[in-house]
Design a protein around this motif. Structure first.
Motif, PDB file in Angstrom:
ATOM      1  N   GLU A  52     -87.636 -69.573-116.832  1.00  0.00           N
ATOM      2  CA  GLU A  52     -86.773 -70.422-117.651  1.00  0.00           C
ATOM      3  C   GLU A  52     -87.125 -70.282-119.129  1.00  0.00           C
ATOM      4  O   GLU A  52     -86.240 -70.193-119.976  1.00  0.00           O
ATOM      5  N   GLY A  71     -98.610 -73.824-104.138  1.00  0.00           N
ATOM      6  CA  GLY A  71     -97.412 -74.229-104.858  1.00  0.00           C
ATOM      7  C   GLY A  71     -97.503 -74.077-106.354  1.00  0.00           C
ATOM      8  O   GLY A  71     -96.512 -74.131-107.047  1.00  0.00           O
ATOM      9  N   TYR A  72     -98.681 -73.885-106.882  1.00  0.00           N
ATOM     10  CA  TYR A  72     -98.825 -73.783-108.332  1.00  0.00           C
ATOM     11  C   TYR A  72     -98.149 -72.529-108.863  1.00  0.00           C
ATOM     12  O   TYR A  72     -97.456 -72.563-109.866  1.00  0.00           O
ATOM     13  N   LEU A  88     -95.602 -70.762-107.714  1.00  0.00           N
ATOM     14  CA  LEU A  88     -94.143 -70.817-107.674  1.00  0.00           C
ATOM     15  C   LEU A  88     -93.604 -71.629-108.837  1.00  0.00           C
ATOM     16  O   LEU A  88     -92.678 -71.211-109.528  1.00  0.00           O
ATOM     17  N   LEU A  89     -94.188 -72.765-109.099  1.00  0.00           N
ATOM     18  CA  LEU A  89     -93.743 -73.603-110.209  1.00  0.00           C
ATOM     19  C   LEU A  89     -93.965 -72.884-111.528  1.00  0.00           C
ATOM     20  O   LEU A  89     -93.108 -72.890-112.403  1.00  0.00           O
ATOM     21  N   ASP A  90     -95.106 -72.241-111.662  1.00  0.00           N
ATOM     22  CA  ASP A  90     -95.429 -71.524-112.884  1.00  0.00           C
ATOM     23  C   ASP A  90     -94.438 -70.390-113.124  1.00  0.00           C
ATOM     24  O   ASP A  90     -93.977 -70.187-114.237  1.00  0.00           O
ATOM     25  N   LYS A  91     -94.073 -69.651-112.080  1.00  0.00           N
ATOM     26  CA  LYS A  91     -93.124 -68.548-112.221  1.00  0.00           C
ATOM     27  C   LYS A  91     -91.746 -69.062-112.605  1.00  0.00           C
ATOM     28  O   LYS A  91     -91.064 -68.456-113.424  1.00  0.00           O
ATOM     29  N   THR A  92     -91.339 -70.179-112.032  1.00  0.00           N
ATOM     30  CA  THR A  92     -90.034 -70.759-112.356  1.00  0.00           C
ATOM     31  C   THR A  92     -89.996 -71.190-113.817  1.00  0.00           C
ATOM     32  O   THR A  92     -89.018 -70.927-114.518  1.00  0.00           O
ATOM     33  N   GLN A  93     -91.054 -71.845-114.270  1.00  0.00           N
ATOM     34  CA  GLN A  93     -91.118 -72.271-115.671  1.00  0.00           C
ATOM     35  C   GLN A  93     -91.149 -71.059-116.595  1.00  0.00           C
ATOM     36  O   GLN A  93     -90.521 -71.061-117.649  1.00  0.00           O
TER      37      GLN A  93
END
Length: 62
Positions: A27, A16-17, A19-24
């Motif tokens: 943005e 999950g790390y 996916l969160l990193d790519k989203t941030q």
């Protein structure tokens, strides 16, 4: 030190790390691009105002 690296690799690349990193990242990139475009437009307006003053064709803004 070798054991430290093996124990802590999962902290940065865990489930999950990414996916969160790519989203941030997306943005942050979007915000950067919007800010850059707004700064460019602002600069263009200021340049246009400056050239109107230099040419003596100053108009009253409503």
């Amino acid at each position: 030190m070798e054991g430290y690296h093996e124990e802590h690799v999962g902290e940065h690349y865990g489930a999950g790390y990414g996916l969160l990193d790519k989203t941030q990242f997306k943005e942050s990139l979007r915000t950067f691009i919007v800010d850059l475009v707004l700064q460019l437009l602002s600069w263009m307006v200021e340049e246009e105002k400056g050239s109107e003053f230099e040419n003596g064709s100053v108009r009253e803004w409503a």
